[in-house]
Enzyme design. Sequence first.
Site, PDB file in Angstrom:
ATOM      1  N   GLU A  95       0.821  -1.193   0.000  1.00  0.00           N
ATOM      2  CA  GLU A  95       0.000   0.000   0.000  1.00  0.00           C
ATOM      3  C   GLU A  95       0.859   1.249   0.000  1.00  0.00           C
ATOM      4  O   GLU A  95       1.955   1.269   0.555  1.00  0.00           O
ATOM      5  CB  GLU A  95      -0.927  -0.018   1.227  1.00  0.00           C
ATOM      6  CG  GLU A  95      -1.951  -1.132   1.089  1.00  0.00           C
ATOM      7  CD  GLU A  95      -2.835  -1.330   2.312  1.00  0.00           C
ATOM      8  OE1 GLU A  95      -3.962  -1.798   2.115  1.00  0.00           O
ATOM      9  OE2 GLU A  95      -2.417  -1.030   3.427  1.00  0.00           O
ATOM     10  N   CYS A 108       3.472   8.567   0.940  1.00  0.00           N
ATOM     11  CA  CYS A 108       3.979   7.649   1.951  1.00  0.00           C
ATOM     12  C   CYS A 108       4.108   6.293   1.261  1.00  0.00           C
ATOM     13  O   CYS A 108       3.115   5.725   0.821  1.00  0.00           O
ATOM     14  CB  CYS A 108       2.980   7.606   3.113  1.00  0.00           C
ATOM     15  SG  CYS A 108       3.395   6.383   4.347  1.00  0.00           S
ATOM     16  N   CYS A 115       6.574  -6.851   6.885  1.00  0.00           N
ATOM     17  CA  CYS A 115       7.666  -6.160   7.597  1.00  0.00           C
ATOM     18  C   CYS A 115       8.542  -7.160   8.331  1.00  0.00           C
ATOM     19  O   CYS A 115       8.078  -8.192   8.801  1.00  0.00           O
ATOM     20  CB  CYS A 115       7.104  -5.156   8.588  1.00  0.00           C
ATOM     21  SG  CYS A 115       8.379  -4.075   9.295  1.00  0.00           S
ATOM     22  N   CYS A 119       6.793  -4.799  15.782  1.00  0.00           N
ATOM     23  CA  CYS A 119       6.206  -3.815  16.699  1.00  0.00           C
ATOM     24  C   CYS A 119       4.778  -4.236  17.059  1.00  0.00           C
ATOM     25  O   CYS A 119       3.969  -4.527  16.190  1.00  0.00           O
ATOM     26  CB  CYS A 119       6.193  -2.434  16.055  1.00  0.00           C
ATOM     27  SG  CYS A 119       7.826  -1.900  15.519  1.00  0.00           S
ATOM     28  N   CYS A 122       1.611  -2.235  15.558  1.00  0.00           N
ATOM     29  CA  CYS A 122       1.535  -1.946  14.122  1.00  0.00           C
ATOM     30  C   CYS A 122       0.850  -3.070  13.351  1.00  0.00           C
ATOM     31  O   CYS A 122       1.194  -4.245  13.519  1.00  0.00           O
ATOM     32  CB  CYS A 122       2.938  -1.710  13.577  1.00  0.00           C
ATOM     33  SG  CYS A 122       2.937  -1.329  11.816  1.00  0.00           S
ATOM     34  N   GLY A 166       6.786  -1.900   5.877  1.00  0.00           N
ATOM     35  CA  GLY A 166       8.161  -2.382   5.842  1.00  0.00           C
ATOM     36  C   GLY A 166       9.139  -1.508   6.597  1.00  0.00           C
ATOM     37  O   GLY A 166       8.844  -0.389   6.996  1.00  0.00           O
ATOM     38  N   GLU A 167      10.320  -2.073   6.799  1.00  0.00           N
ATOM     39  CA  GLU A 167      11.404  -1.350   7.460  1.00  0.00           C
ATOM     40  C   GLU A 167      12.440  -1.010   6.375  1.00  0.00           C
ATOM     41  O   GLU A 167      13.178  -1.889   5.909  1.00  0.00           O
ATOM     42  CB  GLU A 167      12.005  -2.234   8.565  1.00  0.00           C
ATOM     43  CG  GLU A 167      13.301  -1.740   9.161  1.00  0.00           C
ATOM     44  CD  GLU A 167      13.289  -0.258   9.559  1.00  0.00           C
ATOM     45  OE1 GLU A 167      12.372   0.178  10.276  1.00  0.00           O
ATOM     46  OE2 GLU A 167      14.205   0.468   9.130  1.00  0.00           O
ATOM     47  N   SER A 198      12.105   6.693   7.324  1.00  0.00           N
ATOM     48  CA  SER A 198      11.738   6.455   8.720  1.00  0.00           C
ATOM     49  C   SER A 198      12.128   5.037   9.106  1.00  0.00           C
ATOM     50  O   SER A 198      11.833   4.085   8.397  1.00  0.00           O
ATOM     51  CB  SER A 198      10.228   6.638   8.868  1.00  0.00           C
ATOM     52  OG  SER A 198       9.825   6.337  10.182  1.00  0.00           O
ATOM     53  N   SER A 221      11.547   5.957  14.684  1.00  0.00           N
ATOM     54  CA  SER A 221      10.347   5.655  15.461  1.00  0.00           C
ATOM     55  C   SER A 221      10.794   5.197  16.835  1.00  0.00           C
ATOM     56  O   SER A 221      11.172   4.048  17.030  1.00  0.00           O
ATOM     57  CB  SER A 221       9.550   4.552  14.764  1.00  0.00           C
ATOM     58  OG  SER A 221       9.208   4.997  13.470  1.00  0.00           O
ATOM     59  N   LEU A 222      10.791   6.126  17.763  1.00  0.00           N
ATOM     60  CA  LEU A 222      11.393   5.847  19.061  1.00  0.00           C
ATOM     61  C   LEU A 222      10.380   5.242  20.045  1.00  0.00           C
ATOM     62  O   LEU A 222      10.595   4.163  20.568  1.00  0.00           O
ATOM     63  CB  LEU A 222      12.008   7.139  19.617  1.00  0.00           C
ATOM     64  CG  LEU A 222      12.983   6.986  20.768  1.00  0.00           C
ATOM     65  CD1 LEU A 222      14.200   6.166  20.381  1.00  0.00           C
ATOM     66  CD2 LEU A 222      13.423   8.367  21.279  1.00  0.00           C
ATOM     67  N   HIS A 223       9.327   5.955  20.293  1.00  0.00           N
ATOM     68  CA  HIS A 223       8.204   5.514  21.155  1.00  0.00           C
ATOM     69  C   HIS A 223       8.564   5.298  22.626  1.00  0.00           C
ATOM     70  O   HIS A 223       7.676   5.308  23.472  1.00  0.00           O
ATOM     71  CB  HIS A 223       7.502   4.271  20.600  1.00  0.00           C
ATOM     72  CG  HIS A 223       6.992   4.447  19.214  1.00  0.00           C
ATOM     73  ND1 HIS A 223       6.192   5.503  18.831  1.00  0.00           N
ATOM     74  CD2 HIS A 223       7.175   3.721  18.074  1.00  0.00           C
ATOM     75  CE1 HIS A 223       5.902   5.413  17.546  1.00  0.00           C
ATOM     76  NE2 HIS A 223       6.492   4.352  17.054  1.00  0.00           N
ATOM     77  N   ASN A 297      -3.297   5.091  16.067  1.00  0.00           N
ATOM     78  CA  ASN A 297      -4.418   4.598  15.274  1.00  0.00           C
ATOM     79  C   ASN A 297      -4.686   3.164  15.687  1.00  0.00           C
ATOM     80  O   ASN A 297      -3.893   2.281  15.382  1.00  0.00           O
ATOM     81  CB  ASN A 297      -4.068   4.665  13.787  1.00  0.00           C
ATOM     82  CG  ASN A 297      -3.703   6.073  13.389  1.00  0.00           C
ATOM     83  OD1 ASN A 297      -4.471   6.999  13.583  1.00  0.00           O
ATOM     84  ND2 ASN A 297      -2.490   6.243  12.882  1.00  0.00           N
ATOM     85  N   CYS A 340      -0.899   5.910   9.776  1.00  0.00           N
ATOM     86  CA  CYS A 340       0.293   5.196  10.240  1.00  0.00           C
ATOM     87  C   CYS A 340      -0.082   3.903  10.937  1.00  0.00           C
ATOM     88  O   CYS A 340      -0.933   3.890  11.820  1.00  0.00           O
ATOM     89  CB  CYS A 340       1.043   6.016  11.285  1.00  0.00           C
ATOM     90  SG  CYS A 340       1.959   7.376  10.646  1.00  0.00           S
TER      91      CYS A 340
HETATM   92  N1  SAH Z   1       9.432   0.678   9.789  1.00  0.00           N
HETATM   93  C1  SAH Z   1       9.530   2.103   9.679  1.00  0.00           C
HETATM   94  C2  SAH Z   1       8.489   2.742   8.781  1.00  0.00           C
HETATM   95  C3  SAH Z   1       7.055   2.255   8.866  1.00  0.00           C
HETATM   96  S1  SAH Z   1       6.068   2.675  10.243  1.00  0.00           S
HETATM   97  C4  SAH Z   1       9.498   2.748  11.049  1.00  0.00           C
HETATM   98  O1  SAH Z   1       9.332   2.032  12.018  1.00  0.00           O
HETATM   99  O2  SAH Z   1       9.702   3.936  11.150  1.00  0.00           O
HETATM  100  C5  SAH Z   1       5.665   4.351  10.092  1.00  0.00           C
HETATM  101  C6  SAH Z   1       5.366   5.029  11.432  1.00  0.00           C
HETATM  102  O3  SAH Z   1       4.086   4.643  11.950  1.00  0.00           O
HETATM  103  C7  SAH Z   1       6.352   4.652  12.512  1.00  0.00           C
HETATM  104  O4  SAH Z   1       6.719   5.795  13.237  1.00  0.00           O
HETATM  105  C8  SAH Z   1       5.553   3.703  13.373  1.00  0.00           C
HETATM  106  O5  SAH Z   1       6.072   3.601  14.649  1.00  0.00           O
HETATM  107  C9  SAH Z   1       4.191   4.316  13.308  1.00  0.00           C
HETATM  108  N2  SAH Z   1       3.092   3.431  13.675  1.00  0.00           N
HETATM  109  C10 SAH Z   1       3.021   2.095  13.545  1.00  0.00           C
HETATM  110  N3  SAH Z   1       1.835   1.641  13.965  1.00  0.00           N
HETATM  111  C11 SAH Z   1       1.129   2.722  14.359  1.00  0.00           C
HETATM  112  C12 SAH Z   1      -0.195   2.911  14.854  1.00  0.00           C
HETATM  113  N4  SAH Z   1      -1.023   1.899  15.009  1.00  0.00           N
HETATM  114  N5  SAH Z   1      -0.595   4.166  15.144  1.00  0.00           N
HETATM  115  C13 SAH Z   1       0.227   5.225  14.935  1.00  0.00           C
HETATM  116  N6  SAH Z   1       1.470   5.106  14.462  1.00  0.00           N
HETATM  117  C14 SAH Z   1       1.925   3.872  14.175  1.00  0.00           C
END
Ligand code: SAH
Length: 347
Positions: A95, A108, A115, A119, A122, A166-167, A198, A221-223, A297, A340
């Site tokens: 997508e 995007c 992937c 995570c 995700c 994907g990463e 990213s 993507s730190l979180h 989301n 996302c």
């Molecule tokens: N693998 C890469 C790029 C894809 S994810 C990465 O990790 O950066 C794109 C972004 O969406 C990342 O910042 C990820 O942490 C975030 N993301 C993943 N699932 C999400 C969700 N359910 N709600 C909001 N952001 C999310």
Amino acid sequence: MEAIQKKDIRALTREELRSFFLERGDKAYRGDQVFEWLWKKGAHSFEDMTNLSKSVRSMLMEQYVINHIEVDHMQRSKDGTIKNAVRLHDGLIVESVLIPTSKRTTACVSSQVGCSLDCKFCATARLKRMRNLNPDEIYDQVVAIDRQSRLYHNRPLSNIVFMGMGEPLMNYRNVLKAIDKITGDEGLGMSPKRITVSTSGVPKIIRKMADEEVRFKLAVSLHSAIDEVRTSIMPFNATFTLSDLREALEYWYQKTKSRITYEYVVWEGVNDRQKDVDALVEFCRFAPSKVNLIEYNPIDDGDFRQADDIAIDMYVDALEAAGITVTVRRSRGKDIDAACGQLANKS
Ligand code: SAH
């Protein structure tokens, strides 16, 4: 007779195409003509290449195929966001999303089918990694979105983020080749400064990118800036720990002098304590950085819930007090599962 496995002609560089014709006793510029058809004019068949003779066209057809993506299905959100389900030559689907704002339109794009990472929050992670995308499959998503941007928003695409499925750093070589084409004069001629890759943070590749002095931007993507917490939501953090990540990012900044963006979601009961905030502020100190607080989301009935505004404000206040730029991002395209972390081939 055994079927010959035809090669994808788009895997050849301009030079390789030129030598292909030379080796056949033809003129090298035929290679340039084919290259133009493939990359400037977006030809989907050898039949289209009308400045080549019939015999050259059928010779090419016998040896090669032109793999290209097909937008299988397109959904438009109330807010103007467009999600494409893109069919690859082998039938797999990825997508890609067009996100319009008043000033820009951002693509995007996906870098893998599924992937490699895991995570917990995700949707794409549930698909597992099926394969890496080829450079042209990445490039084609950008071209398709550029067309949609012109068609529906009367302007070319302005920015690209590798935040689809994907990463990207687990498919680094192909992502880099795609970016070369996107930024090159023979492709779209876009400035690398308008491209953001990213990553969840693969320290070895971040160092490599720094050594190669790439000119696109980096988002991480730190979180969470606490290992224990981060590992619980992003299990690969057990292997690629925060201190390794931090060292790699420090190296990145030394080499590129390019500011790092952190993507960060605040979840209730996961990272909404004062010590989570303090750890992030501390993590941001070693290099100029910016934090995007992104909205969660929901992907299922699941365990994760977006924290309330009080927690978000706690982050914003602390980051601002430390002189770190922070933005709070609202999601786009949620009604069509295009936001996302929602990309999971549901449509
Ligand atoms: N693998 C890469 C790029 C894809 S994810 C990465 O990790 O950066 C794109 C972004 O969406 C990342 O910042 C990820 O942490 C975030 N993301 C993943 N699932 C999400 C969700 N359910 N709600 C909001 N952001 C999310």
